[in-house]
Structures are given as structure tokens and as C-alpha cells.
Design an enzyme around this catalytic site. Structure first.
Site, PDB file in Angstrom:
ATOM      1  N   PRO A  65      40.521  28.239  46.868  1.00 30.51           N
ATOM      2  CA  PRO A  65      41.465  27.450  47.648  1.00 30.51           C
ATOM      3  C   PRO A  65      41.543  27.847  49.126  1.00 30.51           C
ATOM      4  CG  PRO A  65      42.609  28.941  46.155  1.00 30.51           C
ATOM      5  CD  PRO A  65      41.151  28.959  45.770  1.00 30.51           C
ATOM      6  N   ASN A  66      41.670  26.820  49.946  1.00 34.99           N
ATOM      7  CA  ASN A  66      41.851  26.912  51.407  1.00 34.99           C
ATOM      8  C   ASN A  66      40.579  27.274  52.169  1.00 34.99           C
ATOM      9  OD1 ASN A  66      44.694  26.287  51.477  1.00 34.99           O
ATOM     10  ND2 ASN A  66      45.030  28.287  50.551  1.00 34.99           N
TER      11      ASN A  66
ATOM     12  N   ARG B 141      41.348  26.701  61.021  1.00 34.38           N
ATOM     13  CA  ARG B 141      42.689  27.295  61.120  1.00 34.38           C
ATOM     14  C   ARG B 141      42.540  28.821  61.083  1.00 34.38           C
ATOM     15  NH1 ARG B 141      43.876  22.689  61.503  1.00 34.38           N
ATOM     16  NH2 ARG B 141      45.330  21.356  60.374  1.00 34.38           N
TER      17      ARG B 141
ATOM     18  N   TYR C 181      39.935  34.866  59.918  1.00 38.76           N
ATOM     19  CA  TYR C 181      38.703  34.554  59.175  1.00 38.76           C
ATOM     20  C   TYR C 181      37.530  34.157  60.063  1.00 38.76           C
ATOM     21  CZ  TYR C 181      41.828  34.825  55.210  1.00 38.76           C
ATOM     22  OH  TYR C 181      42.728  35.276  54.274  1.00 38.76           O
TER      23      TYR C 181
ATOM     24  N   ASN D 235      33.826  33.238  45.665  1.00 37.61           N
ATOM     25  CA  ASN D 235      34.950  33.728  46.450  1.00 37.61           C
ATOM     26  C   ASN D 235      36.174  33.014  45.888  1.00 37.61           C
ATOM     27  OD1 ASN D 235      36.963  34.403  48.193  1.00 37.61           O
ATOM     28  ND2 ASN D 235      35.796  34.009  50.067  1.00 37.61           N
TER      29      ASN D 235
ATOM     30  N   ALA E 113      42.631  33.201  47.142  1.00 38.65           N
ATOM     31  CA  ALA E 113      43.896  33.795  46.657  1.00 38.65           C
ATOM     32  C   ALA E 113      43.945  33.899  45.132  1.00 38.65           C
ATOM     33  CB  ALA E 113      45.071  32.989  47.177  1.00 38.65           C
TER      34      ALA E 113
ATOM     35  N   HIS F 238      43.621  37.283  43.148  1.00 36.19           N
ATOM     36  CA  HIS F 238      44.703  38.233  42.892  1.00 36.19           C
ATOM     37  C   HIS F 238      45.663  37.755  41.814  1.00 36.19           C
ATOM     38  CE1 HIS F 238      42.971  39.449  46.656  1.00 36.19           C
ATOM     39  NE2 HIS F 238      43.403  38.352  47.258  1.00 36.19           N
TER      40      HIS F 238
ATOM     41  N   ASP G  60      39.202  34.723  32.737  1.00 38.17           N
ATOM     42  CA  ASP G  60      38.849  34.425  31.339  1.00 38.17           C
ATOM     43  C   ASP G  60      37.668  33.452  31.269  1.00 38.17           C
ATOM     44  OD1 ASP G  60      40.814  36.086  30.377  1.00 38.17           O
ATOM     45  OD2 ASP G  60      42.189  34.487  29.785  1.00 38.17           O
TER      46      ASP G  60
ATOM     47  N   GLU H 110      31.417  38.780  43.015  1.00 43.43           N
ATOM     48  CA  GLU H 110      32.637  38.369  43.729  1.00 43.43           C
ATOM     49  C   GLU H 110      32.468  38.716  45.205  1.00 43.43           C
ATOM     50  OE1 GLU H 110      36.113  40.418  42.249  1.00 43.43           O
ATOM     51  OE2 GLU H 110      37.243  39.977  44.079  1.00 43.43           O
TER      52      GLU H 110
ATOM     53  N   HIS I 136      34.127  38.329  49.362  1.00 39.22           N
ATOM     54  CA  HIS I 136      35.239  38.010  50.255  1.00 39.22           C
ATOM     55  C   HIS I 136      34.792  38.194  51.685  1.00 39.22           C
ATOM     56  CE1 HIS I 136      38.063  37.850  46.974  1.00 39.22           C
ATOM     57  NE2 HIS I 136      37.467  38.920  46.491  1.00 39.22           N
ATOM     58  N   LEU I 137      35.286  37.324  52.548  1.00 44.48           N
ATOM     59  CA  LEU I 137      35.010  37.444  53.981  1.00 44.48           C
ATOM     60  C   LEU I 137      35.646  38.714  54.540  1.00 44.48           C
ATOM     61  CD1 LEU I 137      36.002  33.763  54.523  1.00 44.48           C
ATOM     62  CD2 LEU I 137      33.719  34.616  55.074  1.00 44.48           C
TER      63      LEU I 137
ATOM     64  N   ARG J  49      43.784  45.234  53.576  1.00 42.29           N
ATOM     65  CA  ARG J  49      44.839  44.270  53.890  1.00 42.29           C
ATOM     66  C   ARG J  49      46.107  44.577  53.071  1.00 42.29           C
ATOM     67  NH1 ARG J  49      42.495  38.363  54.011  1.00 42.29           N
ATOM     68  NH2 ARG J  49      44.483  38.056  55.063  1.00 42.29           N
TER      69      ARG J  49
ATOM     70  N   ARG K 249      46.603  42.203  47.927  1.00 42.13           N
ATOM     71  CA  ARG K 249      45.188  41.769  47.923  1.00 42.13           C
ATOM     72  C   ARG K 249      44.255  42.854  47.380  1.00 42.13           C
ATOM     73  NH1 ARG K 249      45.360  36.951  51.080  1.00 42.13           N
ATOM     74  NH2 ARG K 249      46.957  37.111  52.672  1.00 42.13           N
TER      75      ARG K 249
HETATM   76  O1  CA2 Z   1      38.622  37.375  52.514  1.00 41.53           O
HETATM   77  C1  CA2 Z   1      38.455  36.461  51.710  1.00 41.53           C
HETATM   78  O2  CA2 Z   1      37.394  35.859  51.562  1.00 41.53           O
HETATM   79  C2  CA2 Z   1      39.650  36.000  50.855  1.00 41.53           C
HETATM   80  O3  CA2 Z   1      39.145  35.618  49.575  1.00 41.53           O
HETATM   81  C3  CA2 Z   1      40.241  34.805  51.572  1.00 41.53           C
HETATM   82  C4  CA2 Z   1      41.502  34.286  50.893  1.00 41.53           C
HETATM   83  C5  CA2 Z   1      42.497  35.400  50.662  1.00 41.53           C
HETATM   84  O4  CA2 Z   1      43.613  34.906  49.939  1.00 41.53           O
HETATM   85  C6  CA2 Z   1      41.877  36.551  49.910  1.00 41.53           C
HETATM   86  O5  CA2 Z   1      42.843  37.574  49.781  1.00 41.53           O
HETATM   87  C7  CA2 Z   1      40.668  37.095  50.650  1.00 41.53           C
HETATM   88  C8  CA2 Z   1      42.161  33.209  51.760  1.00 41.53           C
HETATM   89  C9  CA2 Z   1      41.281  32.049  52.060  1.00 41.53           C
HETATM   90  C10 CA2 Z   1      42.050  31.148  52.976  1.00 41.53           C
HETATM   91  O6  CA2 Z   1      41.198  30.689  53.978  1.00 41.53           O
HETATM   92  C11 CA2 Z   1      41.732  30.148  55.071  1.00 41.53           C
HETATM   93  C12 CA2 Z   1      40.867  29.754  56.051  1.00 41.53           C
HETATM   94  C13 CA2 Z   1      41.365  29.228  57.218  1.00 41.53           C
HETATM   95  C14 CA2 Z   1      42.716  29.078  57.397  1.00 41.53           C
HETATM   96  C15 CA2 Z   1      43.597  29.457  56.401  1.00 41.53           C
HETATM   97  C16 CA2 Z   1      43.097  29.997  55.239  1.00 41.53           C
END
Ligand code: CA2
Length: 146
Positions: A9-10, A17, A22, A73, A76, A79, A86, A97, A99-100, A106, A110
Site C-alpha cells: 500500500p501507498n 509525495r 522515500y 515490499n 505498512a 508490520h 500466512d 522481503e 524495503h526502501l 526508524r 517498524r
Molecule cells: O521502506 C519501505 O519500503 C517501507 O516498506 C515503506 C512503507 C512503510 O510503511 C514501511 O515501514 C517501510 C510505506 C510506503 C509508503 O510509501 C509512500 C510513498 C510516498 C508517499 C507516501 C507514502
């Protein structure tokens, strides 16, 4: 060999954004760099992004028919989602897995990953390169286990 690339998600908002957290890389940039690497390695990729837990689970289920591994990836859901963990465990494909950001530097919420215990490994903190490192690791892992 074919691998499923799953974005949680996101991540569709990447580069549009919160660039301070990120960076300016977009999901299309990440996917394009993965396509280039896949050509070098000689493997195929399928891509899926969703903001919905159920859709991600359905994509995980679908992967078993055509893929040799999953690069994910979970964003959120990393977590929180026992359901995604599952599903990954149920299909039994090797999972990497990624993550950026370095989730361990953090907020403490997380630091916990529901997915890590069912993954071959986790790569985080290298921005878009986390995906490229993850694909190389997954490819080599699968190749060595054939
Ligand atoms: O660091 C990562 O790749 C994360 O998976 C990114 C997630 C975060 O919840 C994880 O803890 C770490 C968040 C992705 C949201 O991406 C956005 C991108 C642009 C603007 C807002 C959110």
C-alpha cells in the site's frame, strides 16, 4: 524462471509525495530497473501493486501457478499483516522481503516484520537498489535450489 514483484500500500505514491523520506524514485522507475536486471539475468517478471490486503493475498496465491519466487515490499502491511505472512507461508515459494528505507533505524513499530520469518531474507535501506539486490538474491537462491 519467473518472479512475482509485489508492491504494497501507498507505494503507488512514490516520487509524488513525501520525497524527503522515500526520495524521488517512482514505482515505474523501480519496475523499469528490475526489467533491465531481469534481461541481464535471463528471467521473467510479473508486477502487481495494491493498496488492498486481500488483493495482495490473491496475487500471492496466483503466483504459485507461474512463478518460482516472490519479491515483496509489503509496505505498512509488513508490520501488521498475519494474513499476508500466512499466504506467503501457504504458497511455499521462496520470498525475499525488501524495503526502501532501513526499517530498523526508524520508529520501533517498524522494527517488527510479520513477513521476515517466512522469507529467505530481508534487504532494506538502499532505496530502489533494495529491489535490485533482492532480485539478484532471489534469482541466485532459486537457481541454486533447482
Ligand atoms: O521502506 C519501505 O519500503 C517501507 O516498506 C515503506 C512503507 C512503510 O510503511 C514501511 O515501514 C517501510 C510505506 C510506503 C509508503 O510509501 C509512500 C510513498 C510516498 C508517499 C507516501 C507514502
Amino acid at each position: 524462471m519467473k518472479f512475482m514483484i509485489l508492491h504494497g500500500p501507498n507505494l503507488n505514491l512514490l516520487g509524488k509525495r513525501e520525497p524527503a523520506i522515500y526520495g524521488s524514485i517512482t514505482i515505474d522507475d523501480i519496475n523499469s530497473s528490475l526489467v533491465e536486471l531481469a534481461a541481464e539475468l535471463g528471467c521473467e517478471l510479473a508486477f502487481f501493486q495494491s493498496n488492498s490486503e486481500g488483493e495482495l493475498i490473491n496475487a500471492i496465491h496466483g503466483s504459485v501457478l507461474e512463478c518460482h519466487g516472490i519479491l515483496i515490499n509489503p509496505a505498512a502491511y509488513t508490520h501488521t499483516s498475519i494474513a499476508i505472512r500466512d499466504a506467503l507461508s501457504a504458497v511455499g515459494l521462496p520470498v525475499v522481503e525488501v524495503h526502501l528505507s532501513n526499517i530498523h533505524r526508524r520508529e520501533t513499530f517498524r522494527h517488527i516484520s510479520m513477513v521476515a520469518p517466512v522469507a529467505v531474507g530481508q534487504i532494506c535501506g538502499f532505496g530502489g537498489d533494495s529491489y535490485l539486490l533482492g532480485l539478484r538474491a532471489l534469482y541466485k537462491y532459486v537457481k541454486n535450489s533447482l
